[in-house]
Design a protein around this motif. Structure first.
Motif, short mmCIF file in Angstrom:
data_model
loop_
_atom_site.label_atom_id
_atom_site.label_comp_id
_atom_site.label_asym_id
_atom_site.label_seq_id
_atom_site.Cartn_x
_atom_site.Cartn_y
_atom_site.Cartn_z
N ARG A 140 0.93 -1.42 -0.01
CA ARG A 140 0.02 0.13 -0.04
C ARG A 140 1.11 1.21 -0.09
N ALA A 141 2.04 1.27 0.93
CA ALA A 141 2.63 2.40 0.85
C ALA A 141 3.36 2.64 -0.62
N ALA B 133 3.25 6.05 -2.79
CA ALA B 133 4.30 6.52 -3.26
C ALA B 133 4.20 6.74 -4.91
N ASP B 134 3.97 5.67 -5.40
CA ASP B 134 4.09 5.91 -7.02
C ASP B 134 2.87 6.69 -7.34
N ALA B 135 1.84 6.62 -7.01
CA ALA B 135 0.74 7.58 -7.08
C ALA B 135 1.28 9.10 -6.94
N ARG C 63 2.85 14.32 -9.59
CA ARG C 63 3.90 15.25 -9.63
C ARG C 63 4.55 15.46 -11.23
N LEU C 64 4.62 14.19 -11.63
CA LEU C 64 5.08 14.22 -13.05
C LEU C 64 4.21 14.79 -14.10
N LEU C 65 2.79 14.63 -13.85
CA LEU C 65 1.54 14.93 -14.70
C LEU C 65 1.50 16.38 -14.38
N ARG C 66 1.52 17.13 -13.20
CA ARG C 66 1.55 18.35 -13.13
C ARG C 66 2.57 19.15 -13.68
N LEU C 67 3.88 18.55 -13.82
CA LEU C 67 4.95 19.24 -14.48
C LEU C 67 5.14 18.86 -15.99
#
Length: 55
Positions: free
Chosen positions: A37-38, A42-44, A49-53
């Motif tokens: 789950r962790a 973390a992957d999500a 972050r990558l989609l925002r950038l």
């Protein structure tokens, strides 16, 4: 006497190998689920972050 020792060693080994997973499965399974789950969280977060950038 030697045969008794061999029998006890084999019986104890078989008993431990059969019963130990049942005793540890609940604790081990919970820890494995928590780790997975962790890792997914973390992957999500990284994907967000990558989609925002726009990378």
């Amino acid at each position: 006497m030697k045969e008794t020792g061999i029998f006890i060693a084999i019986f104890a080994g078989a008993f431990i190998s059969i019963c130990l997973p049942f005793f540890l499965s609940g604790k081990w399974l919970k820890e494995a689920e928590d780790k997975a789950r962790a890792r997914r969280i973390a992957d999500a977060k990284m994907n967000a972050r990558l989609l925002r950038l726009n990378i």
